[in-house]
Design a protein around this motif. Structure first.
Motif, PDB file in Angstrom:
ATOM      1  N   PHE A 234      -9.437  -3.705   5.351  1.00 58.47           N
ATOM      2  CA  PHE A 234      -8.722  -2.439   5.590  1.00 58.47           C
ATOM      3  C   PHE A 234      -9.481  -1.702   6.688  1.00 58.47           C
ATOM      4  O   PHE A 234     -10.691  -1.476   6.562  1.00 58.47           O
TER       5      PHE A 234
ATOM      6  N   LEU B 226      -7.943   4.249  10.091  1.00 61.38           N
ATOM      7  CA  LEU B 226      -6.708   3.527  10.378  1.00 61.38           C
ATOM      8  C   LEU B 226      -6.327   3.709  11.841  1.00 61.38           C
ATOM      9  O   LEU B 226      -6.590   4.747  12.430  1.00 61.38           O
TER      10      LEU B 226
ATOM     11  N   TRP C 290      -6.470  -3.111  -3.090  1.00 60.65           N
ATOM     12  CA  TRP C 290      -7.902  -2.957  -3.356  1.00 60.65           C
ATOM     13  C   TRP C 290      -8.285  -1.591  -3.932  1.00 60.65           C
ATOM     14  O   TRP C 290      -9.237  -1.476  -4.696  1.00 60.65           O
ATOM     15  N   TRP C 291      -7.568  -0.558  -3.569  1.00 60.93           N
ATOM     16  CA  TRP C 291      -7.903   0.817  -3.952  1.00 60.93           C
ATOM     17  C   TRP C 291      -7.538   1.119  -5.404  1.00 60.93           C
ATOM     18  O   TRP C 291      -7.979   2.134  -5.951  1.00 60.93           O
ATOM     19  N   ASP C 292      -6.688   0.294  -6.019  1.00 64.19           N
ATOM     20  CA  ASP C 292      -6.075   0.624  -7.306  1.00 64.19           C
ATOM     21  C   ASP C 292      -7.109   0.544  -8.426  1.00 64.19           C
ATOM     22  O   ASP C 292      -7.668  -0.527  -8.676  1.00 64.19           O
ATOM     23  N   PRO C 293      -7.358   1.655  -9.115  1.00 64.03           N
ATOM     24  CA  PRO C 293      -8.361   1.624 -10.191  1.00 64.03           C
ATOM     25  C   PRO C 293      -8.020   0.623 -11.285  1.00 64.03           C
ATOM     26  O   PRO C 293      -8.892   0.204 -12.037  1.00 64.03           O
TER      27      PRO C 293
ATOM     28  N   ASP D 273     -14.170  -4.965  -1.334  1.00 61.32           N
ATOM     29  CA  ASP D 273     -15.193  -5.719  -2.058  1.00 61.32           C
ATOM     30  C   ASP D 273     -14.520  -6.971  -2.615  1.00 61.32           C
ATOM     31  O   ASP D 273     -13.929  -6.948  -3.690  1.00 61.32           O
TER      32      ASP D 273
ATOM     33  N   GLY E 265     -14.667  -8.522   5.873  1.00 62.14           N
ATOM     34  CA  GLY E 265     -16.033  -8.152   6.228  1.00 62.14           C
ATOM     35  C   GLY E 265     -16.109  -6.980   7.176  1.00 62.14           C
ATOM     36  O   GLY E 265     -17.182  -6.407   7.370  1.00 62.14           O
ATOM     37  N   GLU E 266     -14.968  -6.617   7.783  1.00 66.56           N
ATOM     38  CA  GLU E 266     -14.966  -5.513   8.744  1.00 66.56           C
ATOM     39  C   GLU E 266     -14.556  -4.190   8.098  1.00 66.56           C
ATOM     40  O   GLU E 266     -14.446  -3.182   8.795  1.00 66.56           O
ATOM     41  N   GLY E 267     -14.289  -4.202   6.822  1.00 66.80           N
ATOM     42  CA  GLY E 267     -13.824  -2.985   6.171  1.00 66.80           C
ATOM     43  C   GLY E 267     -14.441  -2.811   4.794  1.00 66.80           C
ATOM     44  O   GLY E 267     -15.446  -3.451   4.474  1.00 66.80           O
ATOM     45  N   PRO E 268     -13.855  -1.953   3.982  1.00 63.43           N
ATOM     46  CA  PRO E 268     -14.464  -1.561   2.705  1.00 63.43           C
ATOM     47  C   PRO E 268     -14.141  -2.458   1.512  1.00 63.43           C
ATOM     48  O   PRO E 268     -14.643  -2.210   0.419  1.00 63.43           O
TER      49      PRO E 268
ATOM     50  N   VAL F 238     -10.963   1.224   8.758  1.00 66.85           N
ATOM     51  CA  VAL F 238     -11.340   2.638   8.600  1.00 66.85           C
ATOM     52  C   VAL F 238     -12.036   3.077   9.878  1.00 66.85           C
ATOM     53  O   VAL F 238     -13.051   2.494  10.231  1.00 66.85           O
TER      54      VAL F 238
ATOM     55  N   HIS G  22       0.844  -1.197   0.000  1.00 64.01           N
ATOM     56  CA  HIS G  22       0.000   0.000   0.000  1.00 64.01           C
ATOM     57  C   HIS G  22       0.887   1.257   0.000  1.00 64.01           C
ATOM     58  O   HIS G  22       1.883   1.304   0.721  1.00 64.01           O
ATOM     59  N   PRO G  23       0.512   2.252  -0.805  1.00 60.00           N
ATOM     60  CA  PRO G  23       1.347   3.460  -0.910  1.00 60.00           C
ATOM     61  C   PRO G  23       1.623   4.166   0.414  1.00 60.00           C
ATOM     62  O   PRO G  23       2.599   4.914   0.515  1.00 60.00           O
ATOM     63  N   MET G  24       0.827   3.935   1.434  1.00 57.52           N
ATOM     64  CA  MET G  24       1.119   4.602   2.707  1.00 57.52           C
ATOM     65  C   MET G  24       2.399   4.059   3.342  1.00 57.52           C
ATOM     66  O   MET G  24       2.928   4.662   4.268  1.00 57.52           O
TER      67      MET G  24
END
Lengths: 285, 285
Positions: free
Chosen positions: B214, B218, B188-191, B235, B230-233, B216, B150-152
């Motif tokens: 992930f 953080l 997951w975030w990567d378009p 899909d 199931g606990e985060g965003p 949310v 992840h970029p962070m």
């Protein structure tokens, strides 16, 4: 409207000519204090925030900025397309940007709708929302600046995560109406960023350029993960050179969300902004 | 080596056949306890960590895993190419992966060298380091799995930030020796992620697939920003389907770094891992 007691800014020294103070960097200043601070420090441009503008009143804000001779490099911010009333709110933001003479309206598009994990649908909705705003923006003569956000904000702030993605959405609309906001904090990690900056330039899409550094380690509230340029890992010279090579000649906003800066003496913060900008940014533009 | 008292795992039920427990999810278990836990819970594969393997001893770890009939879906981890002694350490990791029969050695490539902001140079060095490991990996019959992070984490953990970038680096080497680790948390975030998963499949590069959600917002330590599926965003269905369509038929590791899970009852955690995997992951593979 007359605004007594507001002095015009003296000409900015060469190294600071394109420096713009994004108002959230010193958010403890109200709009009047920020305008006066810019004048006092020889900063010729400002990035305004709607919250401060609302507090001061739109007409008065516009008059204060105009009287001080400040350019308005952006109005922050529209977007958040998942919120109720987003359309009217964004139209209002466009009207405010027009009244303020802002070079663009920065758009933070928003995250996933509550309870949803459908990222593809959220992204499609974001593109539709932008399309819905284009006629109003064009009529108002306001340029929308799509701001790709750091992926750590994807779920809750911005499903627009890369410059490539932003340029894809923007490409459906005229460059004069829809551009992109380049924010070093959001984009620095992207292996493709320099190529995408060039692409943005070729397409005439660069609406603004914002700089701040990235805090390592991140603070407990990652929204405050920004630092003064030079305090983090971002390598500004190649990015600044790419932005310049891409043809961008507009203002460069220093936009830092940082709790320490918000509790520091504003004049000291602005002094440091100028010093860091003059040494780490301006020489590479 | 004989390992008395280690029972072979019963066959995993169909929904759990490809589930692998990444050992760090329940890092409070030592290797023996993790192997026994997998056997007790009908989990047929495990992702091992070098720390636990070192504590148990390499030969004994290999014997324990073999006696239990567990597949080793990965060894975590090599990489960190900025650290002194990285080459010898990575060669040792490769040898360990070979001894354990691991399907791959996951590589977390490391961030910027201390005091450096030269991201391009760090990335070039990372590619050189991988090239330097390839002969040893090939000789040992070990597949290296480049893990985009992840970029962070770009500054301090992994300058390899996107799957496209990882595939570019991998393309210089044979697919049997250099693949990629797909970690939903990182990607997951990567378009572009679904297209890049397809590309990875076409190139025969998918070495492993890891899932977690992930968090949310953080947590204060973003290294612990993972949650139970199931606990985060995230899909999972489209990602799982893309991985399957891309031809990956290997084990799927549940890898969660989460302080709450580390202080919870391990058997309850593994029970929940199985339940979430069976409902949120397996149906879409």
């Amino acid at each position: 409207m007359t605004v007594p007691g507001t002095a015009s800014a003296p000409p900015a020294p060469p190294a600071l000519q394109r420096l713009s103070l994004n108002q959230w960097t010193i958010r403890q200043w109200d709009l009047r204090a920020a305008v006066d601070g810019c004048a006092r420090h020889g900063v010729a441009a400002i990035g305004l925030w709607r919250e401060h503008v609302a507090d001061a009143g739109l007409a008065r804000s516009a008059a204060l900025v105009r009287a001080a001779g400040l350019r308005v490099s952006s109005l922050c911010r529209g977007g958040f397309f998942t919120r109720p009333g987003w359309l009217d709110d964004n139209k209002a933001a466009i009207d405010e940007a027009a009244a303020l003479g802002a070079a663009c309206l920065a758009l933070v598009v928003g995250g996933l709708p509550d309870g949803s994990r459908d990222l593809a649908a959220a992204r499609a909705r974001m593109a539709e929302a932008i399309a819905a705003l284009v006629p109003h923006a064009r009529a108002a003569g306001v340029r929308l600046a799509l701001e790709p956000m750091h992926p750590m904000y994807c779920a809750d702030r911005g499903v627009l995560t890369t410059l490539a993605q932003a340029l894809g959405v923007a490409s459906r609309h005229p460059p004069a109406v829809v551009g992109v906001m380049l924010d070093a904090f959001h984009l620095w990690w992207d292996p493709d960023v320099l190529a995408q900056v060039a692409r943005a330039g070729s397409a005439g899409r660069i609406a603004g350029f914002q700089v701040s550094d990235f805090l390592v380690p991140l603070p407990a509230d990652v929204l405050l993960g920004r630092a003064m340029m030079g305090e983090g890992p971002i390598d500004f010279p190649p990015l600044c050179q790419a932005v310049t090579t891409a043809g961008y000649a507009g203002d460069v906003e220093v936009e830092i969300f940082n709790g320490d800066l918000w509790s520091a003496d504003p004049d000291e913060v602005l002094g440091q902004v100028k010093q860091r900008y003059a040494t780490l940014i301006a020489p590479f533009l």
